[in-house]
Design a protein around this motif. Structure first.
Motif, PDB file in Angstrom:
ATOM      1  N   THR A 110       0.794  -1.194  -0.192  1.00 29.01           N
ATOM      2  CA  THR A 110       0.078  -0.031  -0.152  1.00 29.01           C
ATOM      3  C   THR A 110       0.958   1.218   0.107  1.00 29.01           C
ATOM      4  O   THR A 110       0.418   2.424  -0.003  1.00 29.01           O
ATOM      5  N   ARG A 111       2.171   0.997   0.049  1.00 32.18           N
ATOM      6  CA  ARG A 111       2.953   2.289   0.178  1.00 32.18           C
ATOM      7  C   ARG A 111       2.945   3.238  -1.073  1.00 32.18           C
ATOM      8  O   ARG A 111       2.987   2.727  -2.157  1.00 32.18           O
ATOM      9  N   ALA A 112       2.946   4.208  -1.007  1.00 32.65           N
ATOM     10  CA  ALA A 112       2.986   5.432  -1.999  1.00 32.65           C
ATOM     11  C   ALA A 112       4.505   6.042  -1.964  1.00 32.65           C
ATOM     12  O   ALA A 112       4.669   6.640  -1.078  1.00 32.65           O
ATOM     13  N   ALA A 113       5.036   5.713  -3.159  1.00 32.91           N
ATOM     14  CA  ALA A 113       6.428   6.086  -3.059  1.00 32.91           C
ATOM     15  C   ALA A 113       6.985   7.836  -2.901  1.00 32.91           C
ATOM     16  O   ALA A 113       7.854   8.012  -2.200  1.00 32.91           O
ATOM     17  N   GLY A 114       6.048   8.636  -3.506  1.00 35.09           N
ATOM     18  CA  GLY A 114       6.148   9.705  -3.490  1.00 35.09           C
ATOM     19  C   GLY A 114       5.498  10.620  -2.030  1.00 35.09           C
ATOM     20  O   GLY A 114       5.587  11.724  -1.927  1.00 35.09           O
ATOM     21  N   LEU A 115       4.927  10.040  -1.214  1.00 38.35           N
ATOM     22  CA  LEU A 115       4.180  10.544  -0.257  1.00 38.35           C
ATOM     23  C   LEU A 115       5.128  10.546   1.203  1.00 38.35           C
ATOM     24  O   LEU A 115       5.625   9.518   1.482  1.00 38.35           O
ATOM     25  N   SER A 116       5.078  11.730   1.735  1.00 36.18           N
ATOM     26  CA  SER A 116       5.570  12.098   2.896  1.00 36.18           C
ATOM     27  C   SER A 116       4.416  12.481   4.023  1.00 36.18           C
ATOM     28  O   SER A 116       3.555  13.214   3.493  1.00 36.18           O
ATOM     29  N   VAL A 117       4.499  11.936   5.370  1.00 33.64           N
ATOM     30  CA  VAL A 117       3.432  12.283   6.183  1.00 33.64           C
ATOM     31  C   VAL A 117       4.005  12.700   7.529  1.00 33.64           C
ATOM     32  O   VAL A 117       5.042  12.068   7.945  1.00 33.64           O
ATOM     33  N   VAL A 118       3.462  13.842   7.972  1.00 28.02           N
ATOM     34  CA  VAL A 118       3.809  14.325   9.288  1.00 28.02           C
ATOM     35  C   VAL A 118       2.591  14.813  10.233  1.00 28.02           C
ATOM     36  O   VAL A 118       1.319  14.771   9.432  1.00 28.02           O
ATOM     37  N   LEU A 119       2.613  14.660  11.325  1.00 30.23           N
ATOM     38  CA  LEU A 119       1.486  14.895  12.250  1.00 30.23           C
ATOM     39  C   LEU A 119       1.809  16.540  12.873  1.00 30.23           C
ATOM     40  O   LEU A 119       3.117  16.314  13.596  1.00 30.23           O
ATOM     41  N   ARG A 120       1.068  17.297  12.914  1.00 31.15           N
ATOM     42  CA  ARG A 120       1.269  18.281  13.594  1.00 31.15           C
ATOM     43  C   ARG A 120      -0.023  19.101  14.409  1.00 31.15           C
ATOM     44  O   ARG A 120      -1.188  18.300  14.430  1.00 31.15           O
ATOM     45  N   ASP A 121       0.102  19.920  15.202  1.00 31.74           N
ATOM     46  CA  ASP A 121      -0.998  20.288  16.014  1.00 31.74           C
ATOM     47  C   ASP A 121      -1.560  21.475  15.057  1.00 31.74           C
ATOM     48  O   ASP A 121      -0.929  21.892  14.183  1.00 31.74           O
ATOM     49  N   ARG A 122      -2.937  21.833  15.257  1.00 37.80           N
ATOM     50  CA  ARG A 122      -3.528  22.639  14.489  1.00 37.80           C
ATOM     51  C   ARG A 122      -2.967  23.884  14.340  1.00 37.80           C
ATOM     52  O   ARG A 122      -3.143  24.743  13.443  1.00 37.80           O
ATOM     53  N   ASP A 123      -2.325  24.365  15.446  1.00 35.77           N
ATOM     54  CA  ASP A 123      -1.599  25.935  15.281  1.00 35.77           C
ATOM     55  C   ASP A 123      -0.240  25.733  14.859  1.00 35.77           C
ATOM     56  O   ASP A 123       0.415  26.747  15.000  1.00 35.77           O
ATOM     57  N   VAL A 124       0.350  24.626  14.407  1.00 30.48           N
ATOM     58  CA  VAL A 124       1.365  24.275  13.902  1.00 30.48           C
ATOM     59  C   VAL A 124       2.520  25.075  14.590  1.00 30.48           C
ATOM     60  O   VAL A 124       3.290  26.063  14.064  1.00 30.48           O
ATOM     61  N   SER A 125       2.442  24.888  16.054  1.00 31.29           N
ATOM     62  CA  SER A 125       3.440  25.666  16.928  1.00 31.29           C
ATOM     63  C   SER A 125       4.763  25.104  16.913  1.00 31.29           C
ATOM     64  O   SER A 125       4.938  23.842  16.782  1.00 31.29           O
TER      65      SER A 125
END
Length: 338
Positions: free
Chosen positions: A311-326
């Motif tokens: 299921t891996r998409a070679a071009g995808l990078s993923v991060v988790l952030r808070d909604r204020d991107v503090s």
């Protein structure tokens, strides 16, 4: 403050756009290697205007007037005077842009600049922040005003702001931002010149790409701005970015992906594409997709998919952030990646 998350558009509108756009570009080549801008979105090096501070208001430029048609008797033919053939001037090679490695780890730092982690290859920052010297993406609010500029623009150039019943059209989620008026070619050219100065400033500062936010503003325009208006204006911004040597990142708006890619856009910065089941739309069209998730469950699901070769998409990078991107160290700040 730069925009963080916005609701995804529920209805696909790609079929409503008049199909006058060229076919999508071929997939970009290997990461970090030069990628030539498409002919339709390329300008000579001379086209880049001198940079200004991002907060500066650009002087408006007007589009060329359309000549009027004259009716009446056809004048008698006459022998034209000899005309000298102009000598062709020097040509300038198209600018090239570079892309980060597909799947590279990135950080989304719109809420404040941080020292990136050692393994971070790509950093997205606001146009008012300094680049890091890695692969740097510059955030520009291209379809709406920044809050600090709104009142000044309403005083000095109100014609550039979309109005309805005499009132400026505001973003309900960000009421201190008003929508630019993109409803005529002349207005699009004037707004693109204004935003273009910010794009030029990003290039002068040393950024590698530009992320132009609020592509989906037409969905908040009370029907005044059409998808065709949006795409015609986007074409001007892609051309401006490429002329400055910057890659152009589509921001959200999955329903226009095919058309924006055809204009010459190079990569995507998406918010919550796993949450809204849109990542596949982007990865099918672009070699690099930088996804910001704000919900832990959606982030974990995306990471699980990326860890599975099936299921891996070679071009995808993923991060988790808070909604204020503090920035790190701020209360409630969340920084995670997979």
């Amino acid at each position: 403050m730069p925009t963080t998350t916005r609701s995804a558009t529920a209805l696909a509108v790609a079929c409503a756009v008049v199909l006058l756009l060229p076919a999508c570009r071929p997939t970009a080549g290997p990461a970090a290697s030069p990628v030539a801008a498409t002919p339709a979105a390329t300008a000579s090096a001379d086209a880049a205007a001198p940079t200004e501070a991002p907060e500066a208001t650009a002087s408006p430029t007007t589009g060329a007037a359309t000549p009027s048609l004259t009716t009446g008797p056809t004048p008698a033919a006459s022998t034209p005077a000899p005309v000298a053939t102009p000598t062709p001037g020097p040509t300038t090679a198209p600018r090239t842009v570079t892309l980060p490695a597909p799947g590279a780890r990135f950080e989304y730092q719109l809420g404040g600049a941080d020292e990136p982690a050692d393994d971070t290859a790509v950093v997205v920052r606001d146009s008012t922040a300094a680049p890091t010297g890695r692969y740097d993406v510059c955030y520009v609010n291209g379809f709406q005003t920044q809050p600090s500029q709104t009142e000044r623009l309403l005083r000095t150039e109100p014609a550039l702001v979309l109005h309805h019943d005499g009132e400026p059209v505001r973003d309900d989620g960000w009421p201190d931002e008003v929508l630019y008026d993109l409803t005529t070619p002349e207005l699009r050219a004037r707004v693109a010149e204004r935003v273009g100065h910010v794009i030029d400033a990003c290039a002068a500062a040393g950024f590698d790409a530009v992320e132009v936010d609020n592509l989906d503003s037409y969905t908040r325009s009370l029907g005044r701005i059409t998808p065709a208006d949006t795409l015609a204006y986007t074409a001007l911004l892609v051309e401006r970015a490429h002329a400055a040597g910057l890659a152009f990142a589509q921001k959200n708006t999955a329903e226009l992906t095919t058309q924006v890619r055809a204009l010459g856009a190079d990569l995507v910065v998406a918010e919550e594409c796993r949450e809204w089941q849109e990542c596949d739309v982007y990865t099918a069209a672009y070699p690099v997709v930088l996804d910001v998730e704000y919900d832990r469950a959606a982030f974990d699901a995306a990471c699980a998919e990326q860890s599975d070769p099936a299921t891996r998409a070679a071009g995808l990078s993923v991060v988790l952030r808070d909604r204020d991107v503090s920035p790190r160290g701020a209360p409630g700040a969340v920084h995670d990646a997979c």
